[in-house]
Design an enzyme around this catalytic site. Sequence first.
Site, PDB file in Angstrom:
ATOM      1  N   SER A  95       0.835  -1.200   0.000  1.00 37.88           N
ATOM      2  CA  SER A  95       0.000   0.000   0.000  1.00 37.88           C
ATOM      3  C   SER A  95       0.877   1.260   0.000  1.00 37.88           C
ATOM      4  CB  SER A  95      -0.962  -0.046   1.187  1.00 37.88           C
ATOM      5  OG  SER A  95      -1.946   0.955   1.095  1.00 37.88           O
ATOM      6  N   ASP A 217     -10.222  -4.226  -5.615  1.00 37.78           N
ATOM      7  CA  ASP A 217      -9.570  -3.528  -4.508  1.00 37.78           C
ATOM      8  C   ASP A 217     -10.262  -2.182  -4.340  1.00 37.78           C
ATOM      9  OD1 ASP A 217      -7.909  -2.123  -2.767  1.00 37.78           O
ATOM     10  OD2 ASP A 217      -6.044  -2.804  -3.698  1.00 37.78           O
ATOM     11  N   HIS A 245      -7.521  -5.241  -0.363  1.00 41.58           N
ATOM     12  CA  HIS A 245      -6.309  -4.431  -0.442  1.00 41.58           C
ATOM     13  C   HIS A 245      -5.107  -5.096   0.222  1.00 41.58           C
ATOM     14  CE1 HIS A 245      -4.255  -0.691  -1.185  1.00 41.58           C
ATOM     15  NE2 HIS A 245      -4.019  -0.456   0.091  1.00 41.58           N
TER      16      HIS A 245
END
Length: 267
Positions: A95, A217, A245
């Site tokens: 991320s 996502d 995610h």
Amino acid sequence: MDIARRNNVTVTGNPRGRVVVLAHGFGCDQNMWRLTVPALERDYRVVLFDYVGSGRSDLTSFSETRYASLEGYARDVVEVCAALDLRDAVFVGHSVSAMIGVLAADMAPEHIGALVMIAPSPRYIDEEGYRGGFSAEDIDELLDSLESNYLGWSAAMAPVIMGNGNRPELGEELTKSFCATDPDMARVFAKTTFLSDTRDELKTVSVPTLVLDCTQDAIAPREVGAFVHQAIPGSTLITLDATGHCPHLSAPEATNEAITTFLAGLR
């Protein structure tokens, strides 16, 4: 300063193997890599750490000024690498950490020789010609909600971020991780993350790079993975058959296979 203590650094795996640094995302800690480490530690030296404000990091080291930008977190990465005298490490960032890795590699190229970007996003807010997944109003509302009731926000958002509604235990784990993070420090990290724009920095990447996105996502749609891939010359894009995610938790086998295949192909 004791960097290892500040960032709760853990080193495991093969001491003679190439170094792989695993960097967690917002609201998480190094425990989120527990399904990845076993796939790496036979052949690689694995370094894990917690960003200041997360996990078992030294909370007294937190500085709102330093961590009001992603560069502050990138400096942490560089200092961890320097403290361990790492050279040519592979930085695996989940991320927001994917973009922190880009910044760190630019700051100290001697330390980082390859990047793996899991569900990266250089910009979360939509603009003309770019889809980040959120409107500016969405992000303002998200940050206002987090500011006013962090625990409530965590309980509501973690399952959305994780996806996989048929596996509620995954969302519950992420909720617990969010709730274990110091709320004041989490607010700073969240604002830094969701208001960041590091699209231009992608042009600085000159090391082998693997981009992993997911079929579904809610935080980083597939258009973002495609944008990152197109912006980094020579990068490889793999879309994992995974939802949510956090594919290293929801689809660890596919995620680990993609990472280890990439690692095996590096010089």
